[in-house]
Design an enzyme around this catalytic site. Structure first.
Site, PDB file in Angstrom:
ATOM      1  N   LYS A 224      20.450 -12.304 -20.011  1.00  0.00           N
ATOM      2  CA  LYS A 224      19.465 -12.964 -19.152  1.00  0.00           C
ATOM      3  C   LYS A 224      19.811 -14.428 -18.915  1.00  0.00           C
ATOM      4  O   LYS A 224      19.849 -14.904 -17.775  1.00  0.00           O
ATOM      5  CB  LYS A 224      18.074 -12.866 -19.757  1.00  0.00           C
ATOM      6  CG  LYS A 224      17.018 -13.650 -18.976  1.00  0.00           C
ATOM      7  CD  LYS A 224      15.867 -14.072 -19.859  1.00  0.00           C
ATOM      8  CE  LYS A 224      15.121 -15.239 -19.253  1.00  0.00           C
ATOM      9  NZ  LYS A 224      14.063 -15.759 -20.128  1.00  0.00           N
ATOM     10  N   ASP A 243      13.991 -10.508 -17.221  1.00  0.00           N
ATOM     11  CA  ASP A 243      13.048 -10.871 -18.275  1.00  0.00           C
ATOM     12  C   ASP A 243      11.857  -9.929 -18.211  1.00  0.00           C
ATOM     13  O   ASP A 243      11.867  -8.936 -17.473  1.00  0.00           O
ATOM     14  CB  ASP A 243      12.616 -12.334 -18.144  1.00  0.00           C
ATOM     15  CG  ASP A 243      11.785 -12.594 -16.896  1.00  0.00           C
ATOM     16  OD1 ASP A 243      11.636 -11.671 -16.058  1.00  0.00           O
ATOM     17  OD2 ASP A 243      11.263 -13.714 -16.748  1.00  0.00           O
TER      18      ASP A 243
END
Length: 297
Positions: A224, A243
């Site tokens: 991420k 996320d």
């Protein structure tokens, strides 16, 4: 809050948009950058190692900064706001998706910035398990403590600290600012950059896969965070940070994404990169910002 300042007319210059859509408010406060402040019609940030103030005007952007590199400032600001990218092409490609079209229309003109790679890496090392308000506070405290002071129009702020400055400061000094376990990641990254083990600017010219691999060598950088860094400073429009918000959006709106186990971030990301190609990063950011704004309302 930004201190009250007076900007003389002769300090203000103009950057034309040449018909490109632009939404300054959404661009600066959508969670991709954390050092801009608003006072009345002006937005103030610290970029290029100096204070810069910008605002939208008819046909372009008015801006004011210190007189250093007067000739370079417009081109650097154009690069920072990615004004070389044709948003019309992005919208034409992504508008085929009805669920995404609403976000594209609502925040039309929101652009993905082309930030400094070291500053972006530092910001998103602070972003783990955090929120925009806390990230903003952490970044500003770090800059105030270890950055170089810069002044303009009667106001003084600080640049991002250099890798060497953070190595010298050490982990405990960052923990004292409230960065917690992130302090170790920041110092570790600073050491690697200071030793020349990774050239963040060079990753702009690297392939997506090579840049991803290089970034994930840094302690604390997972899929991420690496995709955030690549999207917001490394010219990787296919980068797709996953996320909790994005996972939830995909499962709610895109039934086909449910074939991929939501906990498998890499497979979720790969599905989205193919579905939203070649501008998956723009799809991600418009969906993310729309959900954040809805959550505040």
């Amino acid at each position: 809050m930004v201190e009250a300042v007076t900007i003389q007319e002769q300090q203000v210059r103009f950057l034309p948009l040449n018909g490109q859509p632009f939404d300054l408010e959404s661009t600066l406060f959508s969670g991709q950058v954390f050092r801009w402040r608003k006072q009345e019609v002006w937005y103030e940030g610290v970029i290029f190692g100096r204070i810069v103030r910008v605002r939208e005007v008819e046909g372009g952007i008015a801006f004011a900064t210190a007189d250093e590199d007067v000739d370079e400032s417009p081109s650097r600001l154009r690069d920072y706001f990615s004004l070389d990218l044709d948003l019309g092409e992005v919208y034409s490609t992504l508008s085929r998706d009805e669920d995404l079209r609403e976000s594209l229309d609502r925040y039309r003109g929101m652009r993905i910035l082309r930030q400094d790679p070291w500053e972006t890496t530092l910001s998103f090392l602070c972003a783990q398990n955090s929120n925009v308000l806390r990230i903003t506070r952490n970044v500003e405290d770090m800059c105030r403590s270890f950055g170089r002071p810069v002044s303009f129009g009667g106001n003084t702020r600080h640049t991002y600290p250099t890798p060497d400055a953070l190595v010298a400061a050490g982990e405990q000094a960052l923990r004292d600012l409230g960065l917690g376990y992130r302090a170790r990641y920041i110092v570790s990254a600073a050491e690697r950059v200071a030793r020349g083990e990774i050239d963040l600017m060079a990753l702009r010219d690297a392939s997506y896969d090579d840049a991803l691999e290089a970034l994930m060598i840094l302690e604390g950088v997972g899929d991420k965070v690496a995709n955030c860094i690549m999207l917001f400073c490394m010219d990787k429009p296919q980068a797709f940070p996953v996320d909790t918000h994005i996972r939830q959006i995909l499962r709610e709106r895109y039934p086909r994404s449910r074939r991929v186990k939501s906990s498998d971030i890499r497979r979720v990301r790969a599905w989205a990169q193919e579905y939203f190609a070649p501008f998956a990063g723009y799809a991600n950011h418009y969906l993310f910002h729309s959900r954040r704004v809805q959550g505040r309302s």
